[in-house]
Write an enzyme that holds these catalytic residues in place. Structure first.
Site, short mmCIF file in Angstrom:
data_model
loop_
_atom_site.label_atom_id
_atom_site.label_comp_id
_atom_site.label_asym_id
_atom_site.label_seq_id
_atom_site.Cartn_x
_atom_site.Cartn_y
_atom_site.Cartn_z
N HIS A 1 0.86 -1.19 0.00
CA HIS A 1 0.00 0.00 0.00
C HIS A 1 0.89 1.24 0.00
O HIS A 1 1.73 1.41 0.87
CB HIS A 1 -0.94 0.00 1.22
CG HIS A 1 -2.05 -0.98 1.07
ND1 HIS A 1 -2.55 -1.73 2.11
CD2 HIS A 1 -2.77 -1.34 -0.04
CE1 HIS A 1 -3.53 -2.51 1.65
NE2 HIS A 1 -3.68 -2.29 0.36
N GLU B 1 1.66 3.77 3.02
CA GLU B 1 2.08 3.22 4.32
C GLU B 1 3.60 3.26 4.43
O GLU B 1 4.29 2.25 4.48
CB GLU B 1 1.48 1.81 4.48
CG GLU B 1 -0.05 1.90 4.49
CD GLU B 1 -0.78 0.56 4.34
OE1 GLU B 1 -0.13 -0.49 4.39
OE2 GLU B 1 -2.02 0.60 4.17
N ARG C 1 -3.22 4.92 -2.18
CA ARG C 1 -3.09 3.57 -1.63
C ARG C 1 -2.79 2.51 -2.70
O ARG C 1 -2.02 1.58 -2.49
CB ARG C 1 -4.41 3.21 -0.92
CG ARG C 1 -4.63 1.72 -0.62
CD ARG C 1 -6.01 1.55 0.00
NE ARG C 1 -6.44 0.17 0.16
CZ ARG C 1 -6.31 -0.54 1.27
NH1 ARG C 1 -5.70 -0.02 2.32
NH2 ARG C 1 -6.78 -1.77 1.35
N HIS D 1 2.22 -3.58 6.90
CA HIS D 1 1.22 -2.55 6.63
C HIS D 1 1.19 -1.54 7.77
O HIS D 1 1.82 -1.74 8.80
CB HIS D 1 -0.19 -3.17 6.52
CG HIS D 1 -0.41 -3.96 5.27
ND1 HIS D 1 -1.18 -3.52 4.23
CD2 HIS D 1 0.07 -5.17 4.89
CE1 HIS D 1 -1.18 -4.41 3.26
NE2 HIS D 1 -0.44 -5.44 3.64
N GLU E 1 0.18 -4.81 11.02
CA GLU E 1 -0.18 -3.39 10.93
C GLU E 1 0.61 -2.65 11.99
O GLU E 1 0.38 -2.82 13.19
CB GLU E 1 -1.69 -3.20 11.19
CG GLU E 1 -2.59 -3.95 10.22
CD GLU E 1 -2.92 -3.15 8.97
OE1 GLU E 1 -2.41 -2.03 8.80
OE2 GLU E 1 -3.71 -3.68 8.16
#
Ligand code: 0X9
Ligand code: ZN
Ligand code: ZN
Length: 429
Positions: A179, A182, A235, A306, A383
């Site tokens: 992404h 990020e 993104r 992420h 994440e």
């Protein structure tokens, strides 16, 4: 062509180029705000998500089971308020001016670039990352190896580095920056590469030398360059659509594994989670698939980096009705990561669970594809920081602490994997 029309054509070409590559052509987010929207029913959720189809005014930042984080243009606040009241949703402001955060980040990047080199007090561009990779490969030729996944839609090379100190090591694959926005993911991946090669800390030496590392610092290269040059909040990939003027596919919905099942991706090309016209429609994801398929017998663990929300997500992402056969082990391994992070003095807490179980169904993601189709039994989406204070525009002062958390987390994760028997050789190399 007369000289006159030639000059006009030349001027046009220069103008168009100037316009598309101009430095101040960046999208600005003055007075854009970000709200946490809490909902209770699936109907409320889809009403709110529908707002985000108007990309100029609403953009989805993060989605969880009971809340959405939504960026809102200053002009769209009234519309949001109406929807909030009509649907009885609660909204909490947490970023009041997105541009202010972007400006702060850009200042830090400029200042650090002036002092010269690549580093972790700022976010580096793709060119800077690749130039640094070349230096690293040249400095550590006996233990590093360059590899190429393939070319992106816009023709950029997607590069990786393999670090291997000896034969017969178990393998860990790190996919990062799939992404585009990020940025903390490639900052963390490059920091890890550097630690593995330069640190004399015993924990790091053990980690570096007893595993083979396959690290792709930036998978979505086109999107990443686009976030640096045009739109910080991008993104997706950058491949245009045949059926819409909206550009790009969510690459983390594009793998051929339960593709588009269970509402786990959108079929609307304008949505942030558009799954694409077909599985592997994105050359970046096809390239990743081709490469990983070739080395899968050496890969014991897949980690997809992420941000944000501080989570470890295991398979399955495509369904919450079923759990993978080694779910208990996956949870024990995730817990080891979380406990290790909590042992650091930063106070950062990670939660964990299956992706569909604790977030929302997301089909065609890297970690599910690796698990379901490539036989990688330990496979997570991680994440990173934070939980929403800064979201994607995490100040550069967080880079090193976040990376330290990743380092001790991964060390503990691999210890647990070893204890549970997941680091045995899958084949003789
Ligand atoms: O939605 C995603 O792709 C990931 N979250 S993010 O905010 N970075 O976009 C989470 C994916 C987790 N789901 C699966 N692995 N299936
Ligand atoms: Zn299926
Ligand atoms: Zn992501």
């Amino acid at each position: 062509m007369s000289l006159y029309s030639f000059l006009i054509a030349l001027a046009l070409v220069l103008f168009v180029q100037g316009a598309s590559f101009g430095k101040d052509e960046k999208l600005r987010y003055d007075n854009y705000s970000v709200y946490k929207l809490k909902f209770e029913t699936q109907e409320q959720r889809s009403i709110l998500k529908k707002l985000a189809e108007n990309r100029d005014n609403f953009r989805l930042w993060h989605e969880a089971r009971d809340e959405l984080h939504m960026m809102i243009s200053p002009g769209a606040f009234a519309e949001l308020e109406t929807e909030i009241q009509k649907n009885n949703v609660s909204a909490k402001l947490f970023i009041s001016n997105v541009q202010e955060l972007i400006d702060f980040e850009e200042d830090a990047n400029l200042k650090a670039s002036r002092d010269g080199s690549f580093g972790w007090t700022k976010y580096n561009t793709l060119d800077e990352i690749y130039a640094w990779l070349d230096e690293i490969l040249a400095s550590y030729p006996t233990v590093t190896e360059r590899f190429v996944l393939g070319q992106s839609y816009e023709g950029r090379t997607i590069r990786g580095i393999k670090i291997s100190y000896k034969s017969n090591n178990p393998g860990v694959f790190i996919e990062s920056n799939i992404h585009a926005r990020e940025w903390i993911t490639s900052a963390t991946a490059t920091w890890l590469i550097n630690e593995f090669l330069t640190s004399s800390d015993e924990l790091v030496r053990d980690l570096a030398e007893n595993h083979d590392w396959y690290i792709v610092p930036v998978l979505n290269v086109d999107g990443f360059v686009y976030t640096h040059e045009k739109d910080r909040m991008w993104r997706k990939t950058r491949q245009p659509s045949d059926i819409s003027s909206c550009v790009g596919v969510d690459p983390n919905r594009n793998y051929d594994s339960h593709w588009m099942e269970n509402d786990g991706a959108s079929s609307n090309p304008c949505a942030e989670d558009y799954g694409g016209p077909k599985p592997f429609s994105e050359p970046e994801i096809q390239a990743m698939s081709d490469y990983v398929s070739g080395v899968k017998d050496n890969i014991n663990v897949m980690l997809a980096f992420h941000s944000y929300s501080q989570l470890l997500l295991s398979p399955y992402g495509h369904t919450k009705e079923e759990f993978p056969p080694n779910y208990d082990d996956l949870m024990a391994v995730a817990q080891a990561y979380g406990d290790a992070v909590e042992s650091l003095p930063y106070g950062t807490v990670y939660r964990y669970g299956s992706a569909a179980g604790i977030l929302y169904p997301a089909s065609g993601a890297t970690n599910d594809w690796a698990y379901n189709e490539q036989g990688v039994e330990i496979s997570y989406t991680i994440e990173f920081r934070d939980t929403g204070r800064y979201g994607f525009i995490l100040p550069p002062a967080h880079i090193v602490p976040n990376a330290e958390e990743a380092l001790v987390g991964i060390a503990a994760l691999l210890d647990k994997c070893k204890e549970l028997g997941y680091l045995e050789l899958k084949s003789t190399k």
